[in-house]
Structures are given as C-alpha cells and as structure tokens.
Write a protein that holds these residues in place. Structure first.
Motif, short mmCIF file in Angstrom:
data_model
loop_
_atom_site.label_atom_id
_atom_site.label_comp_id
_atom_site.label_asym_id
_atom_site.label_seq_id
_atom_site.Cartn_x
_atom_site.Cartn_y
_atom_site.Cartn_z
N ARG A 1 0.82 -1.20 0.00
CA ARG A 1 0.00 0.00 0.00
C ARG A 1 0.86 1.26 0.00
N CYS A 2 0.22 2.36 -0.44
CA CYS A 2 0.94 3.62 -0.59
C CYS A 2 0.11 4.76 0.00
N ILE A 3 0.56 5.97 -0.24
CA ILE A 3 -0.06 7.16 0.31
C ILE A 3 -1.49 7.38 -0.22
N LEU A 4 -1.85 6.70 -1.30
CA LEU A 4 -3.20 6.83 -1.85
C LEU A 4 -4.26 6.45 -0.82
N THR A 5 -3.92 5.56 0.12
CA THR A 5 -4.89 5.13 1.14
C THR A 5 -5.27 6.27 2.08
N THR A 6 -4.50 7.33 2.12
CA THR A 6 -4.81 8.45 3.02
C THR A 6 -5.81 9.43 2.40
N ILE A 7 -6.25 9.20 1.16
CA ILE A 7 -7.21 10.08 0.51
C ILE A 7 -8.63 9.61 0.83
N ASP A 8 -9.45 10.50 1.41
CA ASP A 8 -10.84 10.19 1.71
C ASP A 8 -11.59 9.99 0.40
N PRO A 9 -12.18 8.81 0.16
CA PRO A 9 -12.84 8.56 -1.14
C PRO A 9 -14.09 9.43 -1.34
N GLN A 10 -14.64 9.98 -0.28
CA GLN A 10 -15.82 10.82 -0.41
C GLN A 10 -15.47 12.27 -0.73
N THR A 11 -14.41 12.78 -0.09
CA THR A 11 -14.08 14.21 -0.23
C THR A 11 -12.86 14.48 -1.09
N GLY A 12 -12.00 13.49 -1.26
CA GLY A 12 -10.75 13.69 -2.00
C GLY A 12 -9.67 14.35 -1.17
N GLU A 13 -9.91 14.57 0.12
CA GLU A 13 -8.92 15.22 0.99
C GLU A 13 -8.02 14.19 1.65
#
Length: 268
Positions: free
Chosen positions: A211-223
């Motif tokens: 896994r990478c930093i992409l997992t830290t992006i909220d899938p609902q808000t993009g934040e």
C-alpha cells in the motif's frame, strides 16, 4: 462461512468506484474494470490520485452504448464512445510498461484537461493490447489492463475491522480500492490462501498488495488525512521489506459471473 460481501469496479483507473451486485469476468478480471486511463498529453505518463487527489471525485461509468460517461462536480457530463478500429493510437507509460493504445478523441481530451487543469488525454485498452502481469508471479500468459499489476484485488472485511480498531475510528474500504470483499473469516486470513472458488470461477492468489499514500485520501471528499491514516498504522504492524501489505492480488482462471452473497471456498 465465507461469502462475497461486496463487488467494486473502477472503469477509469484512479476514478470513482462503481459498487455492483453482479458482474461478469473476462481475461482481464471484472468486465470493464480499469480499461480507461488518463495520461499527461506531453509525456504519455499515467495519472492517478497519488499525484492528482481530486481524481477521487471523477466518475467514469460504462454507458448503454458501450462507452464511458464522465462526470464531476462543476462539469457537465460527457458521453465518450468506445474507440473504434480507426482510432489514433497513443504511446503511454504505466509504471515500467510502455504501450500504444486507442485515444478517446478531442472532445474527451478537452473535458479531462479542463478537469485536471493541464493538457490530458483519455485512453482505452482493448483485450488484444493488454499488458503482462509482473514477471515472477503467476503464469506467463496472465494479462492485466490498466490496473497497477494484477487483474483483481481481494480484501477480507475482518482485516479492515482489525485496522479500524487499531486506529480508533472506522476506515472506509474504498480507501483500499478492492474488487472483491470477503466476510466471515479471521483478520488477514487471506494472507494464507493460494486458490479459491467463487461461483463457478477459480482464482489464484499471486501476491500481497503493497500500500501507498493513496490510502490516506478520503474517497468521499478527496482530501488527505492530516494524520496519514490508515497508512501510518498499517506501517506499524503490516510492514515488510516490500512495503506495508493489505489485501491480496488475484488472477481469475476462466470466465463466469460473480454476485454479492455467493459463498467463497478456499481450495488451497
């Protein structure tokens, strides 16, 4: 008893997820999964949420004509036709692979360029131009579309529950962008599986997913999460020499249909 509890398709690489109740499988995994991709117009290099977080707000769904319908907040929807045999081929790069694939045309390029904020092209990958999966894992004839390395990603619901408990708040499954979610087993039981069957289709487990930093992006808000969760916690107890592992990459042997609720049998 193990059962298939959720199915997700991502028609556009790094775009929004499409929850499904049932879906067919072809040589490249779920029908229509990650067959479209955005690339930088100048370099042909692929674009994802890793660099463009707002791609999490970009919806790209299959339409009844066989193409794609693009939509995003502040942008009028656009229907994009499936490129035909006369479509221009564009050189693109995804990770270490360089290939030529059909370009979706000027109208699609204008739409995605306006959304991304720089010259961007939309491309599509037909079955006959599919990439090979990573050497050393799986079989020589295993193929993949625009997914990172393998056709399918499986995650156990209990594994996410374990991670959420360690963090102290619930984590969304879609942060990890699985295709198949399995419930009924122990946390990380999928780490020990080699082959399984769902419905009439058998699957090989070929490699754990780093896994990478992409997992830290909220899938609902993009934040992005200010505390780097869930990646920060994953890194404390799932770290290996190849990264923090969560989920298993699969290859389907044969074609068929999947439906939420189907029993899952571990064969090996």
């Amino acid at each position: 008893m193990l059962r298939l509890s959720a199915l997700y398709r991502y028609p556009l690489k790094s775009g929004k997820a499409e929850p499904l109740q049932q879906i067919g499988l072809d040589k490249l995994g779920l029908d229509g999964d990650r067959r479209w991709m955005l690339v930088d117009e100048a370099s042909g290099r692929f674009l994802t949420q890793r660099a463009v977080a707002k791609m999490s707000q970009l919806s790209a769904l299959w339409n009844s004509a066989g193409g794609l319908t693009l939509s995003a907040p502040g942008h009028a929807p656009l229907d994009v036709a499936l490129p035909g045999s006369e479509a221009e081929l564009r050189g693109v790069t995804i990770w270490r692979d360089t290939l030529r694939v059909p370009d979706a045309g000027g109208a699609a390029a204008a739409w995605v360029s306006a959304f991304i904020g720089k010259p961007t092209r939309l491309v599509q990958i037909p079955l006959e131009r599919a990439r090979s999966t990573e050497a050393g894992f799986g079989k020589d004839d295993d193929k993949v579309g625009f997914a990172d390395g393998y056709p399918l990603l499986l995650i156990g619901q209990a594994s996410l529950d374990d991670l959420s408990a360690r963090i102290g708040r619930p984590m969304e499954m879609l942060r990890f962008r699985p295709n198949l979610v399995i419930e009924g087993g122990d946390a990380f039981a999928e780490d020990g599986w080699k082959r399984l069957r769902i419905g009439d289709v058998e699957f090989r487990v070929v490699k754990a997913c780093s896994r990478c930093i992409l997992t830290t992006i909220d899938p609902q808000t993009g934040e992005r999460s200010a505390d780097r969760e869930p990646f920060a916690t994953l890194d404390t107890y799932r770290k290996t020499e190849n990264g923090a592992m969560f989920g298993q990459n699969l290859v389907n042997d044969g074609v068929g249909r999947l439906e939420v609720g189907m029993p899952v049998t571990v064969l090996e």
